[in-house]
Design an enzyme around this catalytic site. Structure first.
Site, PDB file in Angstrom:
ATOM      1  N   GLY A  12       0.870  -1.181   0.000  1.00  7.14           N
ATOM      2  CA  GLY A  12       0.000   0.000   0.000  1.00  7.14           C
ATOM      3  C   GLY A  12       0.902   1.224   0.000  1.00  7.14           C
ATOM      4  CG  PHE A 114     -11.012  16.158   5.893  1.00 10.83           C
ATOM      5  CD1 PHE A 114     -11.526  16.432   4.642  1.00 10.83           C
ATOM      6  CD2 PHE A 114     -10.819  14.835   6.250  1.00 10.83           C
ATOM      7  CE1 PHE A 114     -11.854  15.410   3.760  1.00 10.83           C
ATOM      8  CE2 PHE A 114     -11.140  13.800   5.375  1.00 10.83           C
ATOM      9  CZ  PHE A 114     -11.660  14.080   4.134  1.00 10.83           C
ATOM     10  CD1 TRP A 152       4.593 -14.092  -4.720  1.00 12.47           C
ATOM     11  CD2 TRP A 152       6.217 -14.839  -3.364  1.00 12.47           C
ATOM     12  NE1 TRP A 152       5.528 -14.725  -5.492  1.00 12.47           N
ATOM     13  CE2 TRP A 152       6.532 -15.197  -4.693  1.00 12.47           C
ATOM     14  CE3 TRP A 152       7.095 -15.202  -2.333  1.00 12.47           C
ATOM     15  CZ2 TRP A 152       7.692 -15.905  -5.018  1.00 12.47           C
ATOM     16  CZ3 TRP A 152       8.250 -15.898  -2.654  1.00 12.47           C
ATOM     17  CH2 TRP A 152       8.534 -16.260  -3.984  1.00 12.47           C
ATOM     18  CG  PHE A 153      -0.855 -15.021   2.484  1.00 10.84           C
ATOM     19  CD1 PHE A 153      -1.775 -14.002   2.646  1.00 10.84           C
ATOM     20  CD2 PHE A 153      -0.705 -15.955   3.511  1.00 10.84           C
ATOM     21  CE1 PHE A 153      -2.530 -13.900   3.806  1.00 10.84           C
ATOM     22  CE2 PHE A 153      -1.460 -15.861   4.668  1.00 10.84           C
ATOM     23  CZ  PHE A 153      -2.376 -14.834   4.813  1.00 10.84           C
ATOM     24  CD  GLN A 227     -11.486   7.510  12.653  1.00  6.61           C
ATOM     25  OE1 GLN A 227     -11.006   7.370  11.535  1.00  6.61           O
ATOM     26  NE2 GLN A 227     -11.196   8.538  13.427  1.00  6.61           N
ATOM     27  CG  HIS A 229     -15.999   7.606   8.411  1.00 11.27           C
ATOM     28  ND1 HIS A 229     -17.070   8.326   7.943  1.00 11.27           N
ATOM     29  CD2 HIS A 229     -14.898   8.174   7.877  1.00 11.27           C
ATOM     30  CE1 HIS A 229     -16.623   9.310   7.162  1.00 11.27           C
ATOM     31  NE2 HIS A 229     -15.302   9.236   7.105  1.00 11.27           N
ATOM     32  CG  LEU A 239     -15.814   6.337   3.700  1.00 10.79           C
ATOM     33  CD1 LEU A 239     -16.035   6.410   5.194  1.00 10.79           C
ATOM     34  CD2 LEU A 239     -14.357   6.626   3.379  1.00 10.79           C
ATOM     35  CD  GLU A 242     -13.933  13.964   8.343  1.00 15.62           C
ATOM     36  OE1 GLU A 242     -14.117  12.919   9.000  1.00 15.62           O
ATOM     37  OE2 GLU A 242     -13.021  14.763   8.594  1.00 15.62           O
ATOM     38  NE  ARG A 273     -12.957  10.771   9.787  1.00 14.48           N
ATOM     39  CZ  ARG A 273     -12.170  10.245   8.860  1.00 14.48           C
ATOM     40  NH1 ARG A 273     -11.484   9.149   9.119  1.00 14.48           N
ATOM     41  NH2 ARG A 273     -12.088  10.805   7.674  1.00 14.48           N
ATOM     42  CG  HIS A 337     -13.039   4.646   8.333  1.00 13.73           C
ATOM     43  ND1 HIS A 337     -13.117   4.277   7.006  1.00 13.73           N
ATOM     44  CD2 HIS A 337     -12.253   5.760   8.362  1.00 13.73           C
ATOM     45  CE1 HIS A 337     -12.415   5.149   6.272  1.00 13.73           C
ATOM     46  NE2 HIS A 337     -11.867   6.039   7.071  1.00 13.73           N
ATOM     47  CE1 TYR A 338      -5.887   4.478   9.764  1.00 14.29           C
ATOM     48  CE2 TYR A 338      -6.096   4.997  12.097  1.00 14.29           C
ATOM     49  CZ  TYR A 338      -5.319   4.883  10.957  1.00 14.29           C
ATOM     50  OH  TYR A 338      -3.985   5.160  11.017  1.00 14.29           O
ATOM     51  NE  ARG A 372      -7.335   7.576  10.223  1.00 15.50           N
ATOM     52  CZ  ARG A 372      -7.961   7.933   9.102  1.00 15.50           C
ATOM     53  NH1 ARG A 372      -7.629   9.045   8.466  1.00 15.50           N
ATOM     54  NH2 ARG A 372      -8.944   7.196   8.606  1.00 15.50           N
TER      55      ARG A 372
HETATM   56  C1  LIG Z   1     -12.668   3.556   2.208  1.00 10.31           C
HETATM   57  C2  LIG Z   1     -11.519   4.233   2.885  1.00 10.31           C
HETATM   58  C3  LIG Z   1     -11.276   5.575   2.670  1.00 10.31           C
HETATM   59  C4  LIG Z   1     -10.218   6.216   3.299  1.00 10.31           C
HETATM   60  N1  LIG Z   1     -10.000   7.547   3.050  1.00 10.31           N
HETATM   61  C5  LIG Z   1      -8.927   8.155   3.622  1.00 10.31           C
HETATM   62  C6  LIG Z   1      -8.622   9.512   3.320  1.00 10.31           C
HETATM   63  O1  LIG Z   1      -9.268  10.169   2.510  1.00 10.31           O
HETATM   64  N2  LIG Z   1      -7.564  10.086   3.940  1.00 10.31           N
HETATM   65  C7  LIG Z   1      -6.782   9.404   4.827  1.00 10.31           C
HETATM   66  O2  LIG Z   1      -5.827   9.973   5.351  1.00 10.31           O
HETATM   67  N3  LIG Z   1      -7.050   8.105   5.112  1.00 10.31           N
HETATM   68  C8  LIG Z   1      -8.087   7.464   4.527  1.00 10.31           C
HETATM   69  N4  LIG Z   1      -8.339   6.144   4.819  1.00 10.31           N
HETATM   70  C9  LIG Z   1      -7.370   5.398   5.636  1.00 10.31           C
HETATM   71  C10 LIG Z   1      -6.133   5.090   4.794  1.00 10.31           C
HETATM   72  O3  LIG Z   1      -6.509   4.901   3.458  1.00 10.31           O
HETATM   73  C11 LIG Z   1      -5.414   3.840   5.266  1.00 10.31           C
HETATM   74  O4  LIG Z   1      -5.179   3.905   6.651  1.00 10.31           O
HETATM   75  C12 LIG Z   1      -4.066   3.700   4.561  1.00 10.31           C
HETATM   76  O5  LIG Z   1      -4.220   3.811   3.167  1.00 10.31           O
HETATM   77  C13 LIG Z   1      -3.403   2.382   4.897  1.00 10.31           C
HETATM   78  O6  LIG Z   1      -2.255   2.246   4.097  1.00 10.31           O
HETATM   79  P1  LIG Z   1      -1.201   1.114   4.379  1.00 10.31           P
HETATM   80  O7  LIG Z   1      -0.112   1.296   3.389  1.00 10.31           O
HETATM   81  O8  LIG Z   1      -0.846   1.109   5.813  1.00 10.31           O
HETATM   82  O9  LIG Z   1      -1.987  -0.262   4.120  1.00 10.31           O
HETATM   83  P2  LIG Z   1      -2.821  -0.805   2.867  1.00 10.31           P
HETATM   84  O10 LIG Z   1      -2.988   0.160   1.795  1.00 10.31           O
HETATM   85  O11 LIG Z   1      -4.042  -1.429   3.455  1.00 10.31           O
HETATM   86  O12 LIG Z   1      -1.873  -1.950   2.309  1.00 10.31           O
HETATM   87  C14 LIG Z   1      -1.622  -3.159   3.010  1.00 10.31           C
HETATM   88  C15 LIG Z   1      -0.714  -4.024   2.172  1.00 10.31           C
HETATM   89  O13 LIG Z   1      -0.297  -5.152   2.934  1.00 10.31           O
HETATM   90  C16 LIG Z   1      -0.371  -6.313   2.142  1.00 10.31           C
HETATM   91  N5  LIG Z   1      -0.523  -7.464   3.049  1.00 10.31           N
HETATM   92  C17 LIG Z   1      -1.333  -7.565   4.121  1.00 10.31           C
HETATM   93  N6  LIG Z   1      -1.180  -8.781   4.702  1.00 10.31           N
HETATM   94  C18 LIG Z   1      -0.248  -9.439   3.976  1.00 10.31           C
HETATM   95  C19 LIG Z   1       0.332 -10.739   4.053  1.00 10.31           C
HETATM   96  N7  LIG Z   1      -0.019 -11.627   5.003  1.00 10.31           N
HETATM   97  N8  LIG Z   1       1.253 -11.089   3.122  1.00 10.31           N
HETATM   98  C20 LIG Z   1       1.610 -10.219   2.135  1.00 10.31           C
HETATM   99  N9  LIG Z   1       1.081  -8.994   2.011  1.00 10.31           N
HETATM  100  C21 LIG Z   1       0.171  -8.618   2.923  1.00 10.31           C
HETATM  101  C22 LIG Z   1      -1.549  -6.070   1.226  1.00 10.31           C
HETATM  102  O14 LIG Z   1      -1.452  -6.867   0.082  1.00 10.31           O
HETATM  103  C23 LIG Z   1      -1.363  -4.583   0.905  1.00 10.31           C
HETATM  104  O15 LIG Z   1      -0.462  -4.432  -0.161  1.00 10.31           O
HETATM  105  C24 LIG Z   1      -9.387   5.490   4.181  1.00 10.31           C
HETATM  106  C25 LIG Z   1      -9.613   4.137   4.393  1.00 10.31           C
HETATM  107  C26 LIG Z   1     -10.676   3.519   3.761  1.00 10.31           C
HETATM  108  C27 LIG Z   1     -10.905   2.064   4.059  1.00 10.31           C
END
Ligand SMILES: Cc1cc2nc3c(=O)[nH]c(=O)nc-3n(C[C@H](O)[C@H](O)[C@H](O)COP(=O)(O)OP(=O)(O)OC[C@H]3O[C@@H](n4cnc5c(N)ncnc54)[C@H](O)[C@@H]3O)c2cc1C
Length: 559
Positions: A12, A114, A152-153, A227, A229, A239, A242, A273, A337-338, A372
């Site tokens: 991500g 926001f 890959w997991f 959290q 939402h 969702l 906001e 929130r 949500h979070y 948050r």
């Molecule tokens: C609908 C929605 C809207 C949002 N809108 C906002 C916003 O506007 N502004 C804001 O600041 N935040 C927002 N958030 C929150 C924010 O998007 C997330 O907190 C943030 O994007 C998380 O990013 P990350 O890189 O930590 O994880 P993620 O993007 O969730 O990525 C996780 C990664 O881990 C990998 N992974 C997980 N487990 C394994 C495993 N066992 N083996 C291999 N890979 C694995 C997955 O494949 C993925 O690539 C929103 C969240 C949602 C759900």
């Protein structure tokens, strides 16, 4: 054997940012993800990303104060200072990488208001900011030459004598297990939204990394801080950003009253929130809603604005609830949500296990505390993703690979998976267990909770864990066996759910998202501290850590 200095788990925003930083620092870096990188949940982020830009007359200290107040004074202020003071640069870096942020009439990067913030400092791309950021980051990842293990997991962390040695991962396409040796591992595995049903999170958001780190001995901090939402769609729980309220939408009860007047007379719909979700739930419980929902009213914003800035959520309303927000209010309610909690790290992402880092939603650097602020999470992912990538790459210069017996490690994991595949069919299904867990968490560890409801969740989880130990995996094949992956994920989910429920039971006060009806007041004297859950013999063992306060003393929180 596959071997990398820095191995990032999760692609991500946090993971890609970490990998790009580590690689730019000269480390042999790889990234591993259970789905294709751009399918990560970051892609779903809608509303935007916060930064206080000086040339707008904004001040990062104001952003820090809003974040600290939003956190109900549980966020660590040193970490919040780091995040808010680096936000401007991090945002401009993203712009230079190619993110096409919306611009205002003067051609400057545009902002929207926001919740919980006294200034409009949220930068955005329509209502699909996450997608815009994630795709640009993916381009940068390809350019960097980082090796990417897609689909890959990761099933376990390999540790030798208290030092990380690598991970074991299942190549989903072939079903083969691999050991990957690494000097450092950065967890960027995202949140655990799907422990709750419904949730705004993608189905893949199952808390894997939190459970892997917890099982390896790391602490999970502030896990009670979940959290809800304020605006998730009736029924599906999808969702509605906001951004709608940021652009001026109202919340109304069944008679059309803007009830936020009574809960947050100054900030109204844009209070933080936890405050808005509690207000909605109070109105719904008092019978002022319709079918368990109140209403998000955008009708006065006009079709042109909605089509320009909120087109995606308009479509969601039409497709999933049959309601066009241009013409009528949309039924909404608070939804999971979070998670503010996560793997405890320092401000460089380092956890208590040498060589193991965490960043993004799975981590808890402690910038969100009890609640948050919207648009602070995307910021958290890129600021602390980058810092952990830099730190890990530098640490690798003086670290050696740790030896382990590849054959033995893989054979042990192979045995665990074979046992799952060979279980007799007893009629139970992982899907049923997952659904029951999600429903129990949503109703018992809810917007409002007390000792009795949390106790119920703990008892439910105990029973579900017993069922999980015997649940069959129906598909016995090894190639692309998603049945097996889902079953493995459920094990992680149950571990994380335990830490949430036990931490919520422990915190005997109401702070941020942990609203205890049996302890309705915030109690700084006894509870201005973090709760850390570590794996014990029979479930989570809890301890405390102090909150870091730099210059903002706790005060009453009003909006
Ligand atoms: C609908 C929605 C809207 C949002 N809108 C906002 C916003 O506007 N502004 C804001 O600041 N935040 C927002 N958030 C929150 C924010 O998007 C997330 O907190 C943030 O994007 C998380 O990013 P990350 O890189 O930590 O994880 P993620 O993007 O969730 O990525 C996780 C990664 O881990 C990998 N992974 C997980 N487990 C394994 C495993 N066992 N083996 C291999 N890979 C694995 C997955 O494949 C993925 O690539 C929103 C969240 C949602 C759900």
């Amino acid at each position: 054997m596959l071997e990398h200095d820095v191995l990032v788990i999760g692609a991500g925003l946090a993971g890609m940012r970490a990998a790009i930083a580590a690689s730019a620092n000269g480390a042999n870096t790889a990234i591993i993800s259970k789905v294709h990188p751009v399918r990560s949940h970051s892609n779903a982020a809608q509303g935007g990303i916060n930064a206080a830009l000086l040339d707008r007359g904004d001040d990062w200290e104001d952003h820090a104060y809003d974040t600290i107040k939003g956190s109900d004074f549980l966020g660590d202020q040193d970490a919040i200072e780091v995040m808010c003071s680096s936000a401007g640069r991090a945002l401009i870096d993203m712009e230079h990488m190619g993110v096409t942020f919306n611009r205002d009439d003067e051609g400057k990067l545009g902002t929207r208001a926001f919740g919980g913030q006294r200034r409009a400092r949220t930068f955005y791309v329509g209502d699909f900011t996450g997608q815009a950021l994630l795709h640009v980051m993916f381009e940068q990842l390809i350019k960097s030459g980082v090796r990417s293990y897609e689909e890959w997991f990761v099933t376990s962390l390999i540790e030798e004598e208290g030092q990380v040695a690598g991970v074991i991962a299942l190549e989903i396409r072939t079903g083969q297990l691999h050991a990957i040796r690494a000097k450092t591992v950065i967890f960027c595995t995202g949140g655990c939204g799907r422990l709750f049903e419904p949730s705004t999170n993608a189905l893949i958001v199952t808390g894997d990394g939190m459970a892997l780190a917890y099982n390896a001995g790391a602490g999970l901090m502030d896990m009670e801080m979940v959290q809800y939402h304020p605006t998730t769609l009736a029924g599906s729980g999808v969702l509605l950003s906001e951004a709608a309220r940021g652009e001026g939408a109202y919340l109304r009860d069944k008679d059309g009253n803007r009830f936020m007047e009574r809960y947050a007379p100054n900030m109204m719909e844009l209070a933080s929130r936890d405050v808005v979700s509690r207000a909605e739930q109070t109105e719904i419980n008092a019978g002022n809603g319709v079918n368990g929902c109140v209403f998000l009213d955008c009708t006065h914003l006009g079709e042109a604005l909605i089509m320009e800035k909120l087109s995606q959520i308009r479509e969601i309303g039409i497709d999933l609830a049959g309601v066009d927000m241009v013409r009528e209010p949309v039924p909404i309610r608070p939804g999971m949500h979070y998670i503010m909690g996560g793997i405890k790290t320092d401000i460089d992402g380092l956890t208590s296990i040498p060589g193991v880092y965490a960043a993004g939603e799975c981590a808890n650097v402690s910038v969100h505390g009890g609640n948050r602020l919207g648009a602070n999470s995307l910021l958290d992912t890129i600021v602390f993703g980058e810092r952990s990538g830099n730190h890990a790459a530098n640490a690798c210069r003086s670290l050696n690979f740790v030896d382990f017996d590849e054959h033995e490690v893989v054979a042990r994991e192979e045995g665990r998976i074979r046992d799952m595949l060979e279980r007799p069919d007893n009629g139970d299904r992982w899907g049923a267990i997952r659904q029951a867990m999600g429903e129990s968490m949503v109703s018992n560890v809810a917007v409002f909770r007390d000792e009795q409801t949390i106790g119920e969740a703990i008892r439910d989880l105990e029973g579900l864990r017993e069922r999980y130990a015997r649940v069959p995996v129906q598909n016995k094949n090894r190639v692309f066996n998603t049945d097996l992956i889902f079953a493995l994920e459920l094990g992680y989910m149950l571990d994380v759910a335990d830490t949430i429920a036990f931490s919520a039971l422990e915190r005997k006060e109401s702070r941020g998202a942990n609203s205890r009806t049996d302890f309705p007041e915030r109690d700084d004297e006894n509870w201005l501290k973090h709760i850390v859950a570590k794996k014990g013999e029979v479930g989570p063992e809890l301890s405390y850590l102090p909150v870091t306060i730099t210059k903002w003393q706790p005060e009453e929180r009003k909006y």
